[in-house]
Structure formats: structure tokens, C-alpha cells
Write a protein that holds these residues in place. Sequence first.
Motif, mmCIF file in Angstrom:
data_model
loop_
_atom_site.group_PDB
_atom_site.id
_atom_site.type_symbol
_atom_site.label_atom_id
_atom_site.label_comp_id
_atom_site.label_asym_id
_atom_site.label_seq_id
_atom_site.Cartn_x
_atom_site.Cartn_y
_atom_site.Cartn_z
ATOM 1 N N PRO A 385 8.589 19.284 -0.990
ATOM 2 C CA PRO A 385 8.046 20.077 0.122
ATOM 3 C C PRO A 385 6.889 19.410 0.849
ATOM 4 O O PRO A 385 6.609 19.729 1.997
ATOM 5 N N LEU A 386 6.212 18.465 0.197
ATOM 6 C CA LEU A 386 5.097 17.754 0.830
ATOM 7 C C LEU A 386 5.481 16.315 1.171
ATOM 8 O O LEU A 386 4.611 15.430 1.223
ATOM 9 N N LYS A 387 6.757 16.095 1.434
ATOM 10 C CA LYS A 387 7.210 14.762 1.810
ATOM 11 C C LYS A 387 6.406 14.240 3.008
ATOM 12 O O LYS A 387 6.213 14.954 3.990
ATOM 13 N N GLY A 388 5.915 13.033 2.904
ATOM 14 C CA GLY A 388 5.096 12.457 3.970
ATOM 15 C C GLY A 388 3.605 12.531 3.711
ATOM 16 O O GLY A 388 2.823 11.879 4.409
ATOM 17 N N LEU A 389 3.177 13.324 2.730
ATOM 18 C CA LEU A 389 1.756 13.366 2.376
ATOM 19 C C LEU A 389 1.317 11.973 1.944
ATOM 20 O O LEU A 389 1.908 11.368 1.057
ATOM 21 N N ALA A 390 0.293 11.448 2.599
ATOM 22 C CA ALA A 390 -0.085 10.047 2.382
ATOM 23 C C ALA A 390 -1.546 9.935 1.951
ATOM 24 O O ALA A 390 -2.428 10.579 2.512
ATOM 25 N N LEU A 391 -1.774 9.091 0.977
ATOM 26 C CA LEU A 391 -3.116 8.761 0.496
ATOM 27 C C LEU A 391 -3.363 7.288 0.758
ATOM 28 O O LEU A 391 -2.521 6.435 0.442
ATOM 29 N N ARG A 392 -4.510 6.971 1.351
ATOM 30 C CA ARG A 392 -4.837 5.581 1.665
ATOM 31 C C ARG A 392 -6.271 5.297 1.241
ATOM 32 O O ARG A 392 -7.206 5.966 1.687
ATOM 33 N N LEU A 393 -6.459 4.308 0.389
ATOM 34 C CA LEU A 393 -7.779 3.906 -0.103
ATOM 35 C C LEU A 393 -8.027 2.469 0.312
ATOM 36 O O LEU A 393 -7.224 1.580 0.028
ATOM 37 N N ARG A 394 -9.148 2.230 1.006
ATOM 38 C CA ARG A 394 -9.514 0.886 1.448
ATOM 39 C C ARG A 394 -10.953 0.570 1.050
ATOM 40 O O ARG A 394 -11.832 1.433 1.160
ATOM 41 N N ASN A 395 -11.158 -0.643 0.597
ATOM 42 C CA ASN A 395 -12.503 -1.099 0.241
ATOM 43 C C ASN A 395 -12.724 -2.496 0.807
ATOM 44 O O ASN A 395 -11.832 -3.351 0.759
ATOM 45 N N ALA A 396 -13.907 -2.721 1.364
ATOM 46 C CA ALA A 396 -14.251 -4.020 1.940
ATOM 47 C C ALA A 396 -15.636 -4.437 1.473
ATOM 48 O O ALA A 396 -16.532 -3.601 1.315
ATOM 49 N N ARG A 397 -15.791 -5.728 1.260
ATOM 50 C CA ARG A 397 -17.105 -6.314 0.970
ATOM 51 C C ARG A 397 -17.380 -7.338 2.061
ATOM 52 O O ARG A 397 -16.630 -8.310 2.211
ATOM 53 N N TYR A 398 -18.441 -7.119 2.843
ATOM 54 C CA TYR A 398 -18.728 -7.969 3.995
ATOM 55 C C TYR A 398 -20.089 -8.623 3.837
ATOM 56 O O TYR A 398 -21.066 -7.982 3.424
ATOM 57 N N GLN A 399 -20.183 -9.916 4.191
ATOM 58 C CA GLN A 399 -21.436 -10.659 4.143
ATOM 59 C C GLN A 399 -21.519 -11.596 5.337
ATOM 60 O O GLN A 399 -20.488 -12.116 5.800
#
Length: 425
Positions: A385-399
Motif C-alpha cells: 500500500p505504500l509502494k513508492g515510499l522513498a528514504l534517502r540519506l546523504r552525507n558529505a565531508r567538505y574541506q
Amino acid sequence: MLNSKKITASVLLFLATAPQNLKAAGFIEDSHGTLMFRNFYFDRDYKGETNVSARREWAQGFILNIKSGFTEGPVGFGLDLQGMWGVKLDSSRDRTGTNLLPVDRHSGKAQDEYAELGLTGKLRYSQTELYVGTVAPQLPILISSPARLLWQTFKGGYLQSKDIQGLTLHSGYLNRMNQRDSTNYQKITIAAPNGRFNGAAESDEFIFFGGDYKYSQDLTLSYFHARLDEIYQQNYFSFIHQKKIGPGELKTEMRYFISDEEGEGKAGSVDNQNLGLAFSYSMGPHRLTLSGHLLSGDTAMPYIASSEPHTISEYALSSEFINNDEHYWNVRYDYNFAALGIPGLRTMFRFMKGTNINLPERLGGKNQSETERDIEIAYALQSGPLKGLALRLRNARYQNSFAPNASTRDDNETRINIDYTWKIW
């Protein structure tokens, strides 16, 4: 400022006033409506010497899209409606500035909610479509940014034609923009991090035209021209070539931007050339990409404020890597876990580095550098019933090696998105 009650009332009025003769002609039959729920957590933790320790907010968004069909006849007419509503879940005065929520200029606090309503009239003749009103172009010379809670939108007209086989033509005229964390339309401005251009310079006119030509099954060629009146003009050339090699497929892409100031040059001098190449090899669930670009000329590369520059470094989280004279390279690896029996699960690792950067003396001068490491995990439900429910996790380290007073500072950034789109009809 619009609120949720006003948006609901507008939707009901839109449906109730659709003429009966249009309902029988495809205007209603071919229509569809969706409601996206977008939960967004943004955390940018600055490192080193900085007067701001973090940009950290959490918000809930609702994006309603109602798209009509076209009336019958040689010329078809239609109408689209978009309503967007953002709600604050967590913020404080010392952590604003994520572009998830508007900030009150007097109190410095994020607003509890904000909303906007967009209407777009559309016309279709053969394979040519014209859109007038609220538009969100996704083109090499202007990518309307979807990278925060709500979308960046523009006011104007946009024409797309596919009447010639293999050729897609685009042209448009825009005179106002609405930023991702705003409810008000304003004149169009140029992006100006680190003071590379005069970001206060405004324009009433952004004109573009161009197209994509599928020369063969393996090769696509593109050209676009854009002009932000009295500020800058830009030409874009590209090709994409795909070919089976061994057990996988090699994709080669070239992107070349040539930018100069236009008219009075209200934002200052613009003189930039950006040549980028990317080589990507896909084999089963694996994809490895090696890419880079070289910038030359006297300035950084220009683009519309808060949009996404369509460079080889596109969608980097903390920097665009398009400073004056910058030499950029990147290595990226993508994996699709469907091969292990987990469809919908994907991951990506990317390392980016820019060198030879030429900045003003107050920001460190010549031969500066910057690096970014990105990790992303995304999963979308494939059934139920929740087809398409999306989880997205992003992490960046910038210098970077820039001076402490630069607007781009060392940081550790995390973004978490939970998106679900409900098909209303």
C-alpha cells in the motif's frame, strides 16, 4: 502569504468551474492529480573558524500537482495547478539558513509555515506544447532546483516541440523567480558565493532556446543559448555517446559552457569557459564514473541564483566546483542492490577535488583547493500500500584552503529525505 486553507479552496474552485463541454473532450478524462509528502532534515555542521556553528532545520512539505488533459481539436488547451506548503518541525534563530524555511528579516527566526500556488495554462498543436504561467525548467542552461523542501519556480513562458523526428526543441522567456524558501516572486539574479559576482544585480528577462538531437541510437547532440538581460549570456554544447563494450556499457559525455557578460554587465565582468568530460562504465549492478572539468577565463562560471548548474560536478552537496580557473576531477561508484535480491535499494560513493582556484586576495588568492566526499543510500518500497515510499540519506565531508571569511566553509553535512507520492486519481 498563502496558507493551506487558501490552497484547498483554490483546488476546489478549479475543479468546480471546469466547463462541462471540456469534460467530454479530454480536459477532465486525461487529467491526473498527485500529492507528495516530503519530510526533510538538513544538518550542515561547520568546522574550523566560523561565526556560524551550524545550519540545522527539519521541515515537512506538501506538494500538490493537478494536471488537466487537453481539449480536442487541432489546438488543445489545458490548465495545471501546483500548490506547495511547508511546515516547520524544528529550527532556532542560530541555526537558520538551510533554505528549507523562510527567515523573518527582523526577528531572524524561521517562519512556522509558508505556501504558494502556481497556475499554468497550456496549449498543444501537433507535437508542440506551450506553457504560460508557473514553470520549472529542467534544461542545461537552467535547472529549477528541487534540492530543498519545495521547488524553485519561475514565471514566464516555455515552448517545447517534438515535431521533427529525433529533434526536441526548447525556447522560453522568464521574468520572475520564486526561490525554494520563499513565497514571493522577485526579479532574476545571478548566484554570487564568495562575492564572485554582484548578487544584488537584477534582471527582468531570461531568454533561452536550443535543442537535443538524437543523431543515432548511440549519439545525442545538444546546443542551448541563454541570456540573462544586462547580466550574462551563455552558450552550451554537449554530446552523449553510449556503446556496448565487453559485458557492460560505456557512456561518454562532454559538456562545454561559454559565458560572457551581456549588455551593461550589471553583475560585473563575466568571462568563463567550462569544458567537462565524463566516462561511465556500467556492468550489471555496478557503475564506475571518472569525470572532470577545466575552467578558464577571468571569472567563475555564472548561473541563476539557487538553481542547479548542469556541470560535470552537478548536485555536489557543499560546493559547485566552478570557481575561477578551477581544475576539477571526480571518481564515483554506484551499486544497485537488486542484484542481491533487494530491489529499490541503491548506494553511491563519490570523491571530488578542485585545484588551481583563483580567488580574491581577501579569500586566499591563487592556487586554492577544495575537496568533498559524498555517501548516499536510497531505498524505495517496490510493492504494498505504500509502494513508492522513498528514504534517502546523504552525507558529505567538505574541506577547502580558503580564508576563514569565505562564504564556503569546511563542513560535515547530512540530509535525510522521506518522500511519498499519493496518486489522487
